[in-house]
Design a protein around this motif. Structure first.
Motif, PDB file in Angstrom:
ATOM      1  N   ASN A 138       0.688  -1.315  -0.164  1.00 46.13           N
ATOM      2  CA  ASN A 138      -0.307  -0.217   0.312  1.00 46.13           C
ATOM      3  C   ASN A 138       1.337   1.145   0.129  1.00 46.13           C
ATOM      4  O   ASN A 138       0.702   2.539  -0.905  1.00 46.13           O
ATOM      5  CB  ASN A 138      -0.789   0.200   1.447  1.00 46.13           C
ATOM      6  N   VAL A 139       1.715   1.478   0.881  1.00 44.02           N
ATOM      7  CA  VAL A 139       2.678   2.382   1.323  1.00 44.02           C
ATOM      8  C   VAL A 139       3.416   2.824  -1.132  1.00 44.02           C
ATOM      9  O   VAL A 139       3.956   3.287  -0.641  1.00 44.02           O
ATOM     10  CB  VAL A 139       3.514   2.463   2.502  1.00 44.02           C
ATOM     11  N   ALA A 140       3.765   1.118  -0.799  1.00 45.34           N
ATOM     12  CA  ALA A 140       4.916   2.182  -2.217  1.00 45.34           C
ATOM     13  C   ALA A 140       4.155   1.951  -3.260  1.00 45.34           C
ATOM     14  O   ALA A 140       4.233   2.930  -4.397  1.00 45.34           O
ATOM     15  CB  ALA A 140       5.349  -0.084  -2.711  1.00 45.34           C
ATOM     16  N   ALA A 141       3.069   1.625  -2.998  1.00 47.16           N
ATOM     17  CA  ALA A 141       1.880   2.395  -4.347  1.00 47.16           C
ATOM     18  C   ALA A 141       1.872   3.573  -4.001  1.00 47.16           C
ATOM     19  O   ALA A 141       1.809   4.425  -5.180  1.00 47.16           O
ATOM     20  CB  ALA A 141       0.571   2.263  -4.230  1.00 47.16           C
ATOM     21  N   ALA A 142       1.451   3.481  -3.246  1.00 50.51           N
ATOM     22  CA  ALA A 142       1.273   5.424  -2.084  1.00 50.51           C
ATOM     23  C   ALA A 142       2.938   6.259  -3.250  1.00 50.51           C
ATOM     24  O   ALA A 142       2.660   7.841  -4.097  1.00 50.51           O
ATOM     25  CB  ALA A 142       1.404   6.086  -1.078  1.00 50.51           C
ATOM     26  N   ALA A 143       4.164   5.750  -2.883  1.00 49.39           N
ATOM     27  CA  ALA A 143       5.575   6.440  -2.873  1.00 49.39           C
ATOM     28  C   ALA A 143       5.803   6.789  -4.251  1.00 49.39           C
ATOM     29  O   ALA A 143       6.640   7.485  -5.106  1.00 49.39           O
ATOM     30  CB  ALA A 143       6.097   5.553  -2.722  1.00 49.39           C
ATOM     31  N   ALA A 144       5.084   5.816  -5.129  1.00 46.84           N
ATOM     32  CA  ALA A 144       5.548   4.977  -6.598  1.00 46.84           C
ATOM     33  C   ALA A 144       4.671   6.529  -7.638  1.00 46.84           C
ATOM     34  O   ALA A 144       4.873   6.708  -9.450  1.00 46.84           O
ATOM     35  CB  ALA A 144       5.019   3.792  -7.131  1.00 46.84           C
ATOM     36  N   LEU A 145       3.533   7.174  -7.053  1.00 46.60           N
ATOM     37  CA  LEU A 145       3.257   8.656  -7.307  1.00 46.60           C
ATOM     38  C   LEU A 145       4.126   9.439  -7.711  1.00 46.60           C
ATOM     39  O   LEU A 145       3.943  10.765  -8.787  1.00 46.60           O
ATOM     40  CB  LEU A 145       1.757   8.927  -6.946  1.00 46.60           C
ATOM     41  N   LEU A 146       5.111   9.716  -6.771  1.00 45.16           N
ATOM     42  CA  LEU A 146       6.155  10.782  -6.667  1.00 45.16           C
ATOM     43  C   LEU A 146       7.618  10.293  -8.050  1.00 45.16           C
ATOM     44  O   LEU A 146       8.434   9.648  -7.792  1.00 45.16           O
ATOM     45  CB  LEU A 146       6.622  11.164  -5.318  1.00 45.16           C
ATOM     46  N   PRO A 147       7.533  11.524  -8.669  1.00 45.14           N
ATOM     47  CA  PRO A 147       8.821  11.193  -9.986  1.00 45.14           C
ATOM     48  C   PRO A 147      10.250  11.148  -8.995  1.00 45.14           C
ATOM     49  O   PRO A 147      10.444  11.999  -8.047  1.00 45.14           O
ATOM     50  CB  PRO A 147       8.776  12.695 -10.137  1.00 45.14           C
ATOM     51  N   PRO A 162      -2.563   3.402   3.094  1.00 44.77           N
ATOM     52  CA  PRO A 162      -3.124   3.587   5.034  1.00 44.77           C
ATOM     53  C   PRO A 162      -4.168   4.983   4.925  1.00 44.77           C
ATOM     54  O   PRO A 162      -2.928   5.823   4.601  1.00 44.77           O
ATOM     55  CB  PRO A 162      -2.095   3.320   5.393  1.00 44.77           C
ATOM     56  N   PRO A 163      -4.676   5.414   5.663  1.00 45.41           N
ATOM     57  CA  PRO A 163      -4.631   6.491   6.171  1.00 45.41           C
ATOM     58  C   PRO A 163      -3.145   6.713   6.711  1.00 45.41           C
ATOM     59  O   PRO A 163      -2.888   6.038   7.740  1.00 45.41           O
ATOM     60  CB  PRO A 163      -5.921   5.893   7.579  1.00 45.41           C
ATOM     61  N   GLY A 164      -2.954   7.952   6.750  1.00 44.09           N
ATOM     62  CA  GLY A 164      -1.626   8.449   8.016  1.00 44.09           C
ATOM     63  C   GLY A 164      -0.730   8.381   6.804  1.00 44.09           C
ATOM     64  O   GLY A 164       0.670   8.658   6.719  1.00 44.09           O
ATOM     65  N   ILE A 165      -0.987   8.512   5.955  1.00 38.65           N
ATOM     66  CA  ILE A 165       0.649   8.328   4.176  1.00 38.65           C
ATOM     67  C   ILE A 165       0.658   9.651   4.469  1.00 38.65           C
ATOM     68  O   ILE A 165       2.419   9.934   3.653  1.00 38.65           O
ATOM     69  CB  ILE A 165      -0.061   7.622   2.915  1.00 38.65           C
ATOM     70  N   THR A 166      -0.250  10.517   3.947  1.00 43.62           N
ATOM     71  CA  THR A 166       0.705  12.134   3.634  1.00 43.62           C
ATOM     72  C   THR A 166       0.972  12.501   4.954  1.00 43.62           C
ATOM     73  O   THR A 166       2.245  13.847   5.056  1.00 43.62           O
ATOM     74  CB  THR A 166      -0.847  12.657   3.846  1.00 43.62           C
ATOM     75  N   GLU A 167       1.139  11.875   6.210  1.00 43.56           N
ATOM     76  CA  GLU A 167       2.652  12.161   7.004  1.00 43.56           C
ATOM     77  C   GLU A 167       3.737  11.072   6.568  1.00 43.56           C
ATOM     78  O   GLU A 167       5.006  12.659   6.678  1.00 43.56           O
ATOM     79  CB  GLU A 167       2.275  11.979   8.505  1.00 43.56           C
ATOM     80  N   HIS A 168       4.058  10.574   5.918  1.00 37.02           N
ATOM     81  CA  HIS A 168       5.288  10.580   5.580  1.00 37.02           C
ATOM     82  C   HIS A 168       5.460  11.172   4.156  1.00 37.02           C
ATOM     83  O   HIS A 168       6.942  11.012   3.320  1.00 37.02           O
ATOM     84  CB  HIS A 168       5.083   8.928   4.608  1.00 37.02           C
ATOM     85  N   TYR A 169       4.328  11.118   2.793  1.00 37.94           N
ATOM     86  CA  TYR A 169       5.040  11.712   1.541  1.00 37.94           C
ATOM     87  C   TYR A 169       3.875  13.049   1.446  1.00 37.94           C
ATOM     88  O   TYR A 169       2.349  12.974   1.343  1.00 37.94           O
ATOM     89  CB  TYR A 169       4.445  10.832   0.119  1.00 37.94           C
ATOM     90  N   PRO A 170       4.433  13.781   0.375  1.00 41.68           N
ATOM     91  CA  PRO A 170       3.351  15.333  -0.701  1.00 41.68           C
ATOM     92  C   PRO A 170       2.480  14.852  -1.318  1.00 41.68           C
ATOM     93  O   PRO A 170       2.675  15.096  -2.326  1.00 41.68           O
ATOM     94  CB  PRO A 170       4.512  16.367  -0.074  1.00 41.68           C
ATOM     95  N   LEU A 171       1.457  13.761  -0.785  1.00 43.09           N
ATOM     96  CA  LEU A 171       0.103  14.128  -1.563  1.00 43.09           C
ATOM     97  C   LEU A 171      -1.150  14.397  -0.730  1.00 43.09           C
ATOM     98  O   LEU A 171      -1.200  15.046  -0.177  1.00 43.09           O
ATOM     99  CB  LEU A 171       0.388  12.216  -1.603  1.00 43.09           C
ATOM    100  N   GLU A 172      -1.732  14.618  -2.209  1.00 42.55           N
ATOM    101  CA  GLU A 172      -2.807  15.135  -1.160  1.00 42.55           C
ATOM    102  C   GLU A 172      -4.241  13.847  -1.200  1.00 42.55           C
ATOM    103  O   GLU A 172      -4.423  12.622  -2.053  1.00 42.55           O
ATOM    104  CB  GLU A 172      -4.208  15.874  -2.391  1.00 42.55           C
ATOM    105  N   VAL A 173      -4.839  13.363  -0.047  1.00 41.05           N
ATOM    106  CA  VAL A 173      -6.400  12.908  -0.148  1.00 41.05           C
ATOM    107  C   VAL A 173      -7.542  13.166  -0.988  1.00 41.05           C
ATOM    108  O   VAL A 173      -8.366  14.124  -0.443  1.00 41.05           O
ATOM    109  CB  VAL A 173      -6.401  12.835   1.109  1.00 41.05           C
ATOM    110  N   LEU A 174      -7.916  12.344  -2.415  1.00 36.75           N
ATOM    111  CA  LEU A 174      -8.956  12.856  -2.686  1.00 36.75           C
ATOM    112  C   LEU A 174     -10.275  11.860  -2.037  1.00 36.75           C
ATOM    113  O   LEU A 174     -11.569  12.504  -2.433  1.00 36.75           O
ATOM    114  CB  LEU A 174      -8.747  11.984  -4.283  1.00 36.75           C
TER     115      LEU A 174
END
Ligand SMILES: O=C(O)C(=O)C[C@]1(C(=O)O)C=C[C@@H](O)C=C1
Length: 319
Positions: A138-147, A162-174
């Motif tokens: 799940n976290v690898a999925a989010a991390a892979a969005l960042l270039p 997982p909820p809380g992912i934006t604490e680790h990566y500069p992403l936005e919750v849709l």
């Protein structure tokens, strides 16, 4: 502590922030240990077999998607392993994207297959024509969005995380709470190398994998009878293809009780007598700590009494 003064290592599906990491956080012995983030179950178990890790935390069952087949197949095929504990983690998911992305822009969703299966209804409704790009976690999925130069990852527009992912990566919750069942739970097991079983606690589970004899009508019933006639409840029964030919299956089974409980030991002896291949995966404390209750007919004393009776008969003693 090992001779080189290194703390022991535990392998888990990473990177940090996964539900697998949340499961490992429940293990008191892992505090202060080295945590090895790996990409899949095979890598985690290979670490254990090679001695790089003392144990690995792996997902084995989800309340929505059922058994994690990669885990069940690996436990059937990799010798020398023992489950030493189980841990439950409630799972829920968010949809995240690079800042500025709108829900309507999302065409491709990056997601671990087990997470994808738990959000399918929401995705069908909110993004009916999306494509799915599988991720290792799940976290690898989010991390892979960042270039980062990883072009495959950047192909996705959003990720299930997982909820809380934006604490680790500069992403936005849709979207929040996109899991199809708000009570979803994933069951994890901690797997080490084969060693003596821990003592029974009265609230234990035993995991086995068994094959049935070929060409024998009623083989499955014979197997189930071993448990039924000894008052043993099964909490999991799942078939998995053995893989060598069509129609050949092995059964992944969880039993209430411990191999040191007389009824469980007796059932395993019965199973061993007719199954061509039984793998004992371990007896370990239940995560829910619920005591295993059986009728007096099946408690340890009943088995011991019956054996003493037989011994007395053979010895010619008075009944
Ligand atoms: O640990 C994670 O976060 C994962 O991505 C893995 C995993 C799994 O392998 O089943 C764990 C729990 C969730 O139910 C979905 C995926």
């Amino acid at each position: 502590m090992p001779a080189n003064d290194q703390p022991p290592a535990y392998s888990y599906l990473g990177p940090a922030g996964t539900f697998t990491e949340a499961a490992l956080k429940q293990v008191p012995e892992a505090v202060g240990a080295i945590w090895r983030s790996v990409n899949n179950v095979g890598e985690a178990l290979a670490d254990v077999v090679a001695g790089r890790s003392l144990a690995a935390m792996i997902a084995i069952e989800n309340s929505i998607d059922g058994g994690v087949s990669a885990t069940q197949d690996a436990l059937a095929n990799v010798p020398g392993l023992r489950i030493v504990g189980e841990y439950l983690v409630p799972v829920n998911f968010v949809l995240v994207a690079r800042p500025g992305t709108r829900l309507g822009d999302v065409r491709v969703v990056n997601a671990h297959p087990v997470a994808y299966a738990q959000t399918r209804l929401w995705l069908e409704q909110a993004l009916p024509d999306h494509g799915h790009l599988p991720a290792t976690s799940n976290v690898a999925a989010a991390a892979a969005l960042l270039p980062t130069g990883d072009e495959v990852g950047v192909l996705a527009d959003a990720a299930i995380a997982p909820p809380g992912i934006t604490e680790h990566y500069p992403l936005e919750v849709l979207a929040n709470d996109i899991g199809d069942n708000p009570n979803a739970v994933t069951r994890f097991v901690l797997v080490g190398r084969t060693s003596a079983v821990p003592p029974a606690t009265g609230s234990d589970k035993t995991s086995i994998i068994a094959e049935l004899p070929d060409d024998r009508a009623g083989g499955l019933l014979d197997m189930l009878e071993q448990f039924a006639t000894r008052g043993i409840n099964m909490s999991l029964l799942q078939s998995r293809p053995i893989g060598d030919a069509l129609g050949r299956y092995r059964f992944v089974i969880d039993l209430d009780g411990h191999i040191l409980d007389e009824r469980v030991a007796d059932a395993l002896l019965g199973l061993k007598r007719f199954s061509p291949h039984v793998i004992f995966l371990g007896s370990y404390p239940r995560a829910d700590q619920q005591p295993v209750t059986v009728s007096p007919r099946y408690d340890n004393e009943a088995f011991v009494d019956a054996r003493d009776w037989l011994r007395a008969l053979v010895a010619g003693e008075d009944e």
